[in-house]
Motif scaffolding. Structure first.
Motif, short mmCIF file in Angstrom:
data_model
loop_
_atom_site.label_atom_id
_atom_site.label_comp_id
_atom_site.label_asym_id
_atom_site.label_seq_id
_atom_site.Cartn_x
_atom_site.Cartn_y
_atom_site.Cartn_z
N MET A 1 -1.25 13.41 -3.17
CA MET A 1 -1.36 12.13 -2.50
C MET A 1 -0.95 11.02 -3.46
SD MET A 1 -4.72 10.54 -0.72
CE MET A 1 -4.61 9.07 0.21
N LYS A 2 -0.13 10.12 -2.96
CA LYS A 2 0.30 8.99 -3.78
C LYS A 2 -0.85 8.04 -4.02
CE LYS A 2 5.14 8.21 -2.63
NZ LYS A 2 6.09 7.25 -2.04
N GLN A 3 -0.83 7.42 -5.20
CA GLN A 3 -1.79 6.35 -5.46
C GLN A 3 -1.40 5.14 -4.63
OE1 GLN A 3 -2.62 5.23 -9.42
NE2 GLN A 3 -3.59 7.16 -9.91
N ARG A 4 -2.35 4.27 -4.40
CA ARG A 4 -2.05 3.10 -3.57
C ARG A 4 -0.98 2.23 -4.21
NH1 ARG A 4 -5.73 -1.40 -0.55
NH2 ARG A 4 -3.94 -2.62 0.12
N PHE A 5 -1.07 1.99 -5.52
CA PHE A 5 -0.13 1.09 -6.19
C PHE A 5 0.77 1.87 -7.13
CE2 PHE A 5 -4.13 -1.25 -5.47
CZ PHE A 5 -3.67 -2.16 -4.54
N GLU A 6 2.06 1.58 -7.08
CA GLU A 6 3.00 2.21 -8.00
C GLU A 6 4.02 1.18 -8.47
OE1 GLU A 6 6.00 5.05 -6.50
OE2 GLU A 6 5.23 4.57 -4.51
N LEU A 7 4.70 1.52 -9.55
CA LEU A 7 5.74 0.64 -10.08
C LEU A 7 7.09 1.12 -9.59
CD1 LEU A 7 4.56 0.27 -13.78
CD2 LEU A 7 3.88 -1.05 -11.76
N VAL A 8 7.91 0.16 -9.17
CA VAL A 8 9.25 0.47 -8.67
C VAL A 8 10.25 -0.30 -9.52
CG1 VAL A 8 10.79 0.32 -6.68
CG2 VAL A 8 8.36 0.83 -6.33
N LEU A 9 11.23 0.42 -10.06
CA LEU A 9 12.28 -0.21 -10.85
C LEU A 9 13.32 -0.81 -9.91
CD1 LEU A 9 13.51 -0.83 -13.62
CD2 LEU A 9 14.62 1.42 -13.52
N ALA A 43 0.35 -3.82 -16.43
CA ALA A 43 -0.91 -4.55 -16.56
C ALA A 43 -1.43 -4.99 -15.19
CB ALA A 43 -0.73 -5.76 -17.47
N ALA A 44 -0.54 -5.48 -14.35
CA ALA A 44 -0.93 -5.91 -13.00
C ALA A 44 -1.44 -4.72 -12.20
CB ALA A 44 0.25 -6.57 -12.30
N ARG A 45 -0.77 -3.60 -12.30
CA ARG A 45 -1.19 -2.39 -11.58
C ARG A 45 -2.59 -1.96 -12.03
NH1 ARG A 45 -0.98 3.01 -12.69
NH2 ARG A 45 -0.98 4.36 -10.88
N GLN A 46 -2.84 -1.99 -13.32
CA GLN A 46 -4.16 -1.62 -13.84
C GLN A 46 -5.25 -2.55 -13.29
OE1 GLN A 46 -3.52 1.68 -14.91
NE2 GLN A 46 -5.45 1.06 -15.77
N ILE A 47 -4.95 -3.84 -13.23
CA ILE A 47 -5.91 -4.80 -12.67
C ILE A 47 -6.19 -4.48 -11.21
CG2 ILE A 47 -6.22 -7.23 -12.00
CD1 ILE A 47 -4.70 -7.89 -14.67
N LEU A 48 -5.14 -4.21 -10.45
CA LEU A 48 -5.31 -3.87 -9.03
C LEU A 48 -6.14 -2.62 -8.85
CD1 LEU A 48 -1.68 -4.65 -7.88
CD2 LEU A 48 -3.73 -5.90 -7.18
N LEU A 49 -5.92 -1.62 -9.69
CA LEU A 49 -6.69 -0.38 -9.58
C LEU A 49 -8.16 -0.63 -9.91
CD1 LEU A 49 -4.17 2.13 -11.19
CD2 LEU A 49 -4.82 1.99 -8.78
N GLU A 50 -8.44 -1.49 -10.90
CA GLU A 50 -9.82 -1.83 -11.24
C GLU A 50 -10.50 -2.59 -10.10
OE1 GLU A 50 -11.92 -1.07 -13.84
OE2 GLU A 50 -10.35 0.38 -14.30
N VAL A 51 -9.78 -3.54 -9.51
CA VAL A 51 -10.33 -4.30 -8.39
C VAL A 51 -10.66 -3.35 -7.24
CG1 VAL A 51 -9.75 -5.99 -6.58
CG2 VAL A 51 -9.20 -6.48 -8.97
N LYS A 52 -9.75 -2.45 -6.94
CA LYS A 52 -9.97 -1.47 -5.85
C LYS A 52 -11.20 -0.61 -6.16
CE LYS A 52 -7.83 2.42 -3.54
NZ LYS A 52 -6.83 3.43 -3.65
N LYS A 53 -11.31 -0.14 -7.40
CA LYS A 53 -12.44 0.70 -7.80
C LYS A 53 -13.75 -0.06 -7.68
CE LYS A 53 -13.26 1.80 -12.16
NZ LYS A 53 -13.09 2.38 -13.50
N ASN A 54 -13.77 -1.31 -8.13
CA ASN A 54 -14.99 -2.12 -8.07
C ASN A 54 -15.39 -2.46 -6.64
OD1 ASN A 54 -15.32 -2.12 -10.84
ND2 ASN A 54 -14.17 -3.99 -11.12
N ARG A 55 -14.41 -2.65 -5.77
CA ARG A 55 -14.74 -2.92 -4.36
C ARG A 55 -15.39 -1.70 -3.72
NH1 ARG A 55 -9.68 -6.50 -2.12
NH2 ARG A 55 -10.34 -8.43 -3.12
N LYS A 56 -14.92 -0.51 -4.07
CA LYS A 56 -15.53 0.70 -3.53
C LYS A 56 -17.00 0.80 -3.96
CE LYS A 56 -11.71 3.87 -2.81
NZ LYS A 56 -11.14 5.17 -3.18
N LYS A 57 -17.28 0.44 -5.20
CA LYS A 57 -18.65 0.49 -5.73
C LYS A 57 -19.56 -0.50 -5.01
CE LYS A 57 -17.66 1.86 -10.49
NZ LYS A 57 -17.73 1.40 -11.89
N GLU A 58 -19.02 -1.65 -4.62
CA GLU A 58 -19.81 -2.71 -4.01
C GLU A 58 -20.12 -2.47 -2.54
OE1 GLU A 58 -17.75 -6.34 -4.73
OE2 GLU A 58 -18.07 -6.24 -6.88
#
Length: 64
Positions: A1-9, A43-58
């Motif tokens: 399964m693909k992660q929600r956020f990915e980097l595209v060149l 860096a932006a992708r990492q922030i988005l993944l952290e935000v997503k993870k924290n929202r799941k916890k809340e």
């Protein structure tokens, strides 16, 4: 399964942070996350993944 956020060149050798759930580039804090250096995009992708993870916890547990 693909992660929600990915980097595209991009053809310009710059990077876009892509949202696979919405099937479009990410807009975060009113900024389109496109035309970025690889470091900025990662860096932006990492922030988005952290935000997503924290929202799941809340999220409160469903009442049974």
């Amino acid at each position: 399964m693909k992660q929600r956020f990915e980097l595209v060149l991009e053809p310009t050798d710059l990077w876009t942070v892509w949202d696979n759930e919405l099937d479009e580039p990410v807009v975060f804090a009113d900024r389109l996350l496109a035309g970025l250096s690889k470091g900025e995009a990662e860096a932006a992708r990492q922030i988005l993944l952290e935000v997503k993870k924290n929202r799941k916890k809340e999220k409160p547990a469903d009442a049974a």
